[in-house]
Design a protein around this motif. Structure first.
Motif, PDB file in Angstrom:
ATOM      1  N   ASP A 267       0.192  12.027  -1.118  1.00 20.42           N
ATOM      2  CA  ASP A 267      -0.437  10.781  -0.685  1.00 20.42           C
ATOM      3  C   ASP A 267       0.557   9.859   0.022  1.00 20.42           C
ATOM      4  O   ASP A 267       0.224   9.218   1.017  1.00 20.42           O
ATOM      5  CB  ASP A 267      -1.079  10.064  -1.875  1.00 20.42           C
ATOM      6  CG  ASP A 267      -2.221  10.858  -2.488  1.00 20.42           C
ATOM      7  OD1 ASP A 267      -2.625  11.891  -1.915  1.00 20.42           O
ATOM      8  OD2 ASP A 267      -2.703  10.443  -3.565  1.00 20.42           O
TER       9      ASP A 267
ATOM     10  N   GLN B  40     -10.066   9.136   3.218  1.00 26.15           N
ATOM     11  CA  GLN B  40     -10.654   7.803   3.101  1.00 26.15           C
ATOM     12  C   GLN B  40     -10.643   7.349   1.643  1.00 26.15           C
ATOM     13  O   GLN B  40     -10.296   6.203   1.344  1.00 26.15           O
ATOM     14  CB  GLN B  40     -12.086   7.801   3.634  1.00 26.15           C
ATOM     15  CG  GLN B  40     -12.169   7.960   5.129  1.00 26.15           C
ATOM     16  CD  GLN B  40     -13.596   8.217   5.625  1.00 26.15           C
ATOM     17  OE1 GLN B  40     -14.486   8.570   4.845  1.00 26.15           O
ATOM     18  NE2 GLN B  40     -13.790   8.073   6.920  1.00 26.15           N
TER      19      GLN B  40
ATOM     20  N   LEU C  22       0.837  -1.200   0.000  1.00 25.58           N
ATOM     21  CA  LEU C  22       0.000   0.000   0.000  1.00 25.58           C
ATOM     22  C   LEU C  22       0.874   1.253   0.000  1.00 25.58           C
ATOM     23  O   LEU C  22       0.626   2.190  -0.769  1.00 25.58           O
ATOM     24  CB  LEU C  22      -0.918  -0.003   1.224  1.00 25.58           C
ATOM     25  CG  LEU C  22      -1.832   1.200   1.395  1.00 25.58           C
ATOM     26  CD1 LEU C  22      -2.883   1.239   0.295  1.00 25.58           C
ATOM     27  CD2 LEU C  22      -2.498   1.170   2.751  1.00 25.58           C
TER      28      LEU C  22
ATOM     29  N   TYR D 114      -5.683   3.457  -3.230  1.00 27.20           N
ATOM     30  CA  TYR D 114      -4.421   2.721  -3.207  1.00 27.20           C
ATOM     31  C   TYR D 114      -4.598   1.269  -2.797  1.00 27.20           C
ATOM     32  O   TYR D 114      -3.828   0.409  -3.227  1.00 27.20           O
ATOM     33  CB  TYR D 114      -3.391   3.440  -2.337  1.00 27.20           C
ATOM     34  CG  TYR D 114      -2.975   4.754  -2.958  1.00 27.20           C
ATOM     35  CD1 TYR D 114      -2.404   4.805  -4.228  1.00 27.20           C
ATOM     36  CD2 TYR D 114      -3.181   5.959  -2.303  1.00 27.20           C
ATOM     37  CE1 TYR D 114      -2.037   6.005  -4.814  1.00 27.20           C
ATOM     38  CE2 TYR D 114      -2.823   7.169  -2.880  1.00 27.20           C
ATOM     39  CZ  TYR D 114      -2.252   7.179  -4.142  1.00 27.20           C
ATOM     40  OH  TYR D 114      -1.900   8.366  -4.725  1.00 27.20           O
ATOM     41  N   VAL D 115      -5.601   0.970  -2.003  1.00 28.35           N
ATOM     42  CA  VAL D 115      -5.905  -0.429  -1.670  1.00 28.35           C
ATOM     43  C   VAL D 115      -6.302  -1.168  -2.948  1.00 28.35           C
ATOM     44  O   VAL D 115      -5.827  -2.276  -3.215  1.00 28.35           O
ATOM     45  CB  VAL D 115      -7.014  -0.525  -0.597  1.00 28.35           C
ATOM     46  CG1 VAL D 115      -7.564  -1.941  -0.491  1.00 28.35           C
ATOM     47  CG2 VAL D 115      -6.492  -0.056   0.749  1.00 28.35           C
TER      48      VAL D 115
ATOM     49  N   LEU E  84       0.066   8.539   3.826  1.00 29.59           N
ATOM     50  CA  LEU E  84       0.082   7.121   4.198  1.00 29.59           C
ATOM     51  C   LEU E  84       1.184   6.827   5.218  1.00 29.59           C
ATOM     52  O   LEU E  84       0.959   6.099   6.191  1.00 29.59           O
ATOM     53  CB  LEU E  84       0.256   6.244   2.956  1.00 29.59           C
ATOM     54  CG  LEU E  84      -0.916   6.257   1.966  1.00 29.59           C
ATOM     55  CD1 LEU E  84      -0.540   5.505   0.690  1.00 29.59           C
ATOM     56  CD2 LEU E  84      -2.177   5.676   2.588  1.00 29.59           C
TER      57      LEU E  84
ATOM     58  N   LEU F 223      -5.208   1.387   9.211  1.00 29.71           N
ATOM     59  CA  LEU F 223      -3.803   1.767   9.333  1.00 29.71           C
ATOM     60  C   LEU F 223      -3.462   2.065  10.788  1.00 29.71           C
ATOM     61  O   LEU F 223      -2.344   1.821  11.241  1.00 29.71           O
ATOM     62  CB  LEU F 223      -3.479   2.972   8.450  1.00 29.71           C
ATOM     63  CG  LEU F 223      -3.444   2.708   6.949  1.00 29.71           C
ATOM     64  CD1 LEU F 223      -3.211   4.006   6.192  1.00 29.71           C
ATOM     65  CD2 LEU F 223      -2.384   1.684   6.595  1.00 29.71           C
TER      66      LEU F 223
ATOM     67  N   VAL G 182      -7.063   6.392   0.468  1.00 27.95           N
ATOM     68  CA  VAL G 182      -6.654   5.079   0.982  1.00 27.95           C
ATOM     69  C   VAL G 182      -7.361   3.977   0.186  1.00 27.95           C
ATOM     70  O   VAL G 182      -6.721   3.008  -0.240  1.00 27.95           O
ATOM     71  CB  VAL G 182      -6.933   4.947   2.499  1.00 27.95           C
ATOM     72  CG1 VAL G 182      -6.720   3.510   2.978  1.00 27.95           C
ATOM     73  CG2 VAL G 182      -6.046   5.900   3.288  1.00 27.95           C
ATOM     74  N   GLU G 183      -8.661   4.136  -0.064  1.00 31.06           N
ATOM     75  CA  GLU G 183      -9.411   3.155  -0.866  1.00 31.06           C
ATOM     76  C   GLU G 183      -8.798   3.010  -2.255  1.00 31.06           C
ATOM     77  O   GLU G 183      -8.667   1.897  -2.776  1.00 31.06           O
ATOM     78  CB  GLU G 183     -10.873   3.585  -1.006  1.00 31.06           C
ATOM     79  CG  GLU G 183     -11.690   3.446   0.257  1.00 31.06           C
ATOM     80  CD  GLU G 183     -13.070   4.103   0.158  1.00 31.06           C
ATOM     81  OE1 GLU G 183     -13.465   4.550  -0.944  1.00 31.06           O
ATOM     82  OE2 GLU G 183     -13.753   4.169   1.198  1.00 31.06           O
TER      83      GLU G 183
ATOM     84  N   THR H 292      -8.760   0.503   5.691  1.00 37.22           N
ATOM     85  CA  THR H 292      -9.280   1.859   5.816  1.00 37.22           C
ATOM     86  C   THR H 292      -8.236   2.678   6.583  1.00 37.22           C
ATOM     87  O   THR H 292      -7.292   2.114   7.132  1.00 37.22           O
ATOM     88  CB  THR H 292     -10.594   1.854   6.621  1.00 37.22           C
ATOM     89  OG1 THR H 292     -10.301   1.380   7.942  1.00 37.22           O
ATOM     90  CG2 THR H 292     -11.656   0.963   5.969  1.00 37.22           C
ATOM     91  N   PRO H 293      -8.410   3.992   6.642  1.00 35.86           N
ATOM     92  CA  PRO H 293      -7.488   4.765   7.483  1.00 35.86           C
ATOM     93  C   PRO H 293      -7.466   4.260   8.928  1.00 35.86           C
ATOM     94  O   PRO H 293      -6.416   4.212   9.563  1.00 35.86           O
ATOM     95  CB  PRO H 293      -8.043   6.189   7.395  1.00 35.86           C
ATOM     96  CG  PRO H 293      -8.690   6.241   6.053  1.00 35.86           C
ATOM     97  CD  PRO H 293      -9.289   4.864   5.875  1.00 35.86           C
TER      98      PRO H 293
END
Length: 186
Positions: free
Chosen positions: A18, A109, A4, A115-116, A22, A130, A112-113, A126-127
């Motif tokens: 980003d 949010q 990720l 990059y997942v 992360l 993490l 993150v979605e 989800t954040p």
């Protein structure tokens, strides 16, 4: 988590932002609301720390990993705007008010979605996930259960009933109070 963290395209300013987001989320265990409310002047890159006001209006010191501090520094050096917000958006119209550039919790949010999906991870992260990964990483790497950085584990549902409480584990001492002015480096 490594896959990720490797997903942002670093040749783009959004990718650099980003990557910093992360890395900061993973290295600090911050809530997304805490992250998006950060201002540039709160961060002390050299000391790898900053203060936040979290849930319940509690102040605390947060420490950055070397990697997160490096990416955050790269991101900040690349910025040319004068917004006080630590993390800003790059899409859409440029508003008259620099504060309107601040990222929202929902924006974080979504990224993150994104990059997942890009990493094709078999689980939904989800954040908040993490935040759990941060806690797991601390325990895996031998963090002292009495340390301030691990205190958030006691409040995470995944750990609260199992890893930190039980007849064979000592009770955590109360968190020390933060003196007024301590968070600002005074």
């Amino acid at each position: 988590v490594d896959r990720l963290l490797a997903m942002p395209e670093l040749s783009k300013k959004e990718g650099l932002r980003d990557k910093a987001i992360l890395e900061v989320l993973f290295s600090t265990g911050l809530r997304v609301s805490e992250l998006v409310n950060l201002n540039r002047d709160q961060i002390n890159i050299e000391r790898h720390e900053f203060g936040v006001i979290g849930k319940g209006r509690r102040q605390r010191i947060v420490f950055l990993s070397d990697t997160a501090a490096d990416w955050l520094d790269r991101y900040l050096k690349d910025r040319t705007d004068d917004s006080k917000a630590l993390f800003i958006r790059y899409s859409g119209k440029t508003p008259d008010d620099a504060e309107a550039l601040r990222l929202t919790s929902r924006s974080v949010q979504r990224l993150v979605e994104k990059y997942v999906k890009k990493a094709r991870l078999p689980v939904k992260i989800t954040p908040h996930g993490l935040r759990h990964s941060f806690a797991t990483d601390l325990l895996t790497n031998g963090a002292d259960l009495r340390s301030g950085r691990v205190r958030l584990l006691a409040r995470l549902p995944r750990f609260g009933g199992f890893a930190l409480r039980g007849p064979d584990l000592p009770a955590l001492p109360p968190a020390p109070a933060v003196r007024p002015g301590h968070l600002s480096g005074q």
